[in-house]
Design a protein around this motif. Structure first.
Motif: not given
Length: 119
Positions: A62-69, A93-94, A100-105, A116-119
């Protein structure tokens, strides 16, 4: 109530519409509104695309703009079946770690060829 001035107000020119002209303008506006309502009602409404259930396994990242998990950072590997878990389970889980990772956002982009999954 404040009225804006125009050049015609300064020289004393006023808009003069007769009752008949006002009625004609009103009737034209009504016709346009009815025609628009008919065309809007006649158009078929687009059907929402069914959301396909996408499953990921522990080898996905899982990749966020500054981190990977890894998925296993948020979902216990023992809880991940062979066919994988849904993105909603991963998102929940996140969200436990990052509220801030609510279902709506949260919107996911998936790269199935690179796991790869990215937000």
């Amino acid at each position: 109530m404040t009225k804006e001035l125009s050049i015609f107000d300064v020289v004393g020119v006023e808009d003069v519409l007769t009752e008949e002209e006002k009625a004609v303008l009103s009737a034209e506006e009504d016709k346009k509104a009815k025609a628009k309502a008919k065309t809007d009602a006649a158009k078929p409404k687009p059907k929402p695309k069914p959301i396909e259930e996408f499953k990921v396994t522990a080898e996905w990242t899982i990749h966020f703009p500054t981190e990977a998990f890894r998925v296993s950072d948020f979902v216990d590997e023992d809880d991940i079946p062979e066919d994988g878990v849904t993105l909603e389970v991963v998102r929940q889980g996140i969200e436990r770690h990052f509220p801030k990772f609510s279902a709506a956002r949260t919107k996911w982009d998936m790269g199935a060829t690179r796991y790869l999954i990215s937000k």
